[in-house]
Design an enzyme around this catalytic site. Structure first.
Site, mmCIF file in Angstrom:
data_model
loop_
_atom_site.group_PDB
_atom_site.id
_atom_site.type_symbol
_atom_site.label_atom_id
_atom_site.label_comp_id
_atom_site.label_asym_id
_atom_site.label_seq_id
_atom_site.Cartn_x
_atom_site.Cartn_y
_atom_site.Cartn_z
ATOM 1 N N HIS A 114 19.372 60.950 44.317
ATOM 2 C CA HIS A 114 17.938 61.251 44.389
ATOM 3 C C HIS A 114 17.362 61.291 42.978
ATOM 4 O O HIS A 114 17.884 61.994 42.114
ATOM 5 C CB HIS A 114 17.699 62.604 45.062
ATOM 6 C CG HIS A 114 18.324 62.727 46.417
ATOM 7 N ND1 HIS A 114 19.680 62.955 46.581
ATOM 8 C CD2 HIS A 114 17.789 62.642 47.660
ATOM 9 C CE1 HIS A 114 19.948 63.008 47.878
ATOM 10 N NE2 HIS A 114 18.831 62.819 48.552
ATOM 11 N N LYS A 140 22.609 56.165 50.289
ATOM 12 C CA LYS A 140 21.205 56.570 50.406
ATOM 13 C C LYS A 140 20.585 56.701 49.022
ATOM 14 O O LYS A 140 21.086 57.433 48.176
ATOM 15 C CB LYS A 140 21.103 57.900 51.154
ATOM 16 C CG LYS A 140 19.677 58.339 51.419
ATOM 17 C CD LYS A 140 19.629 59.640 52.214
ATOM 18 C CE LYS A 140 19.952 60.821 51.347
ATOM 19 N NZ LYS A 140 19.742 62.116 52.048
#
Length: 220
Positions: A114, A140
Site C-alpha cells: 500500500h 494486491k
C-alpha cells in the site's frame, strides 16, 4: 469473468467475529483484525472452531499500521497468528514489507503493498508482481490517486492474479478495474474502511447487472 467481491468487516471487539454469518452472500469476507487491541487479537485461537466453518469464505488481515492498519501488533504475535492460520489453511493478507523481514509462507495467500504518500514507478510494482505472483493467490497493489496513477495501475491488469486498488474518492474506479481484470474488488460490509469503497451488496448488484447486459447482448 467477474472479479471476486470482498466485503471488508472491521472486527472492533472479538465478539464481532459472530457477524460473519450476515455477509455470506459476498464471495469473500475480509476480517480486519487490526481493529482489535493486542490482548483481544491474542484470543483469536479461542474462535478457530467457529471460524473453521466459514474459512473458505474468509480473508484474515492483520494490517500493519504503516500500511493503513488501525492498531499496531507486535511482530511476534502477528507471526504466531499467521503461522496458525497457514496450518489451518486460511487465506490471509500479508504485506510485502513483512515478508521482507520474516519468512512467512505466502503460497496461495494475498501479498499486498500500500502506497499513501507517493506514487511508485511502474517498474518497481512490476518487480513486486513478478516476484510474488506465481505463488500468491493474488498480489494486491494499492496506490493514491496522484498524477499518473492510472498509468501505473492499468498495465498491471495484464497479469492474471493481480488485484489493483485506486485509492480515490471515485467509487466507479473500483468497479472499472474489476471489469478490466482485477482479481478482487474490495467493498464494505458495515462501514467504509477506505476511500471509494461501496457497500458490498451494491457491488454485487452492479456486476450482476453488467453480466445480464453482456449475456443478453450475446443472445441477441
Amino acid at each position: 469473468m467477474r472479479p471476486l467481491i470482498v466485503a471488508s468487516l472491521p472486527i472492533k471487539k472479538i465478539e464481532d467475529l459472530k457477524l460473519i454469518e450476515n455477509f455470506l452472500d459476498a464471495d469473500l469476507i475480509e476480517l480486519r483484525l487490526d481493529y482489535l487491541r493486542e490482548r483481544e487479537v491474542s484470543l483469536i485461537s479461542d474462535y478457530y472452531e467457529f471460524l473453521d466453518k466459514y474459512k473458505k469464505k474468509l480473508i484474515v488481515t492483520l494490517r500493519d499500521k504503516g500500511e493503513g492498519g488501525i492498531n499496531q501488533l507486535a511482530d511476534e504475535l502477528k507471526i504466531k497468528i499467521l503461522n496458525e492460520l497457514y496450518e489451518r489453511q486460511y487465506l490471509y493478507d500479508i504485506e510485502v514489507s513483512f515478508l521482507q523481514k520474516y519468512d512467512i509462507p505466502y503460497d496461495n495467500r494475498i501479498v499486498s503493498v500500500h502506497y499513501f504518500n507517493y506514487l511508485p514507478t511502474l517498474e518497481k510494482i512490476k518487480e513486486i508482481v513478478s516476484k510474488f505472483s506465481e505463488k500468491a493467490f493474488s498480489v494486491k497493489i494499492a496506490v493514491p490517486s496522484l498524477k499518473g496513477y492510472k498509468e501505473v495501475l492499468l498495465p498491471l491488469l495484464e497479469y492474471e492474479n493481480v488485484t489493483v486498488i485506486p485509492m480515490s474518492n471515485n467509487s466507479l474506479e473500483r468497479i472499472a478495474v474489476g471489469l478490466l481484470g482485477s482479481k478482487l474488488v474490495y467493498s464494505y460490509a458495515i462501514e467504509p474502511l477506505a476511500q471509494g469503497q461501496l457497500y458490498y451488496k451494491k457491488v454485487i448488484q452492479i456486476f450482476n447487472y453488467i453480466n445480464d447486459i453482456t449475456t443478453s447482448s450475446l443472445v441477441t
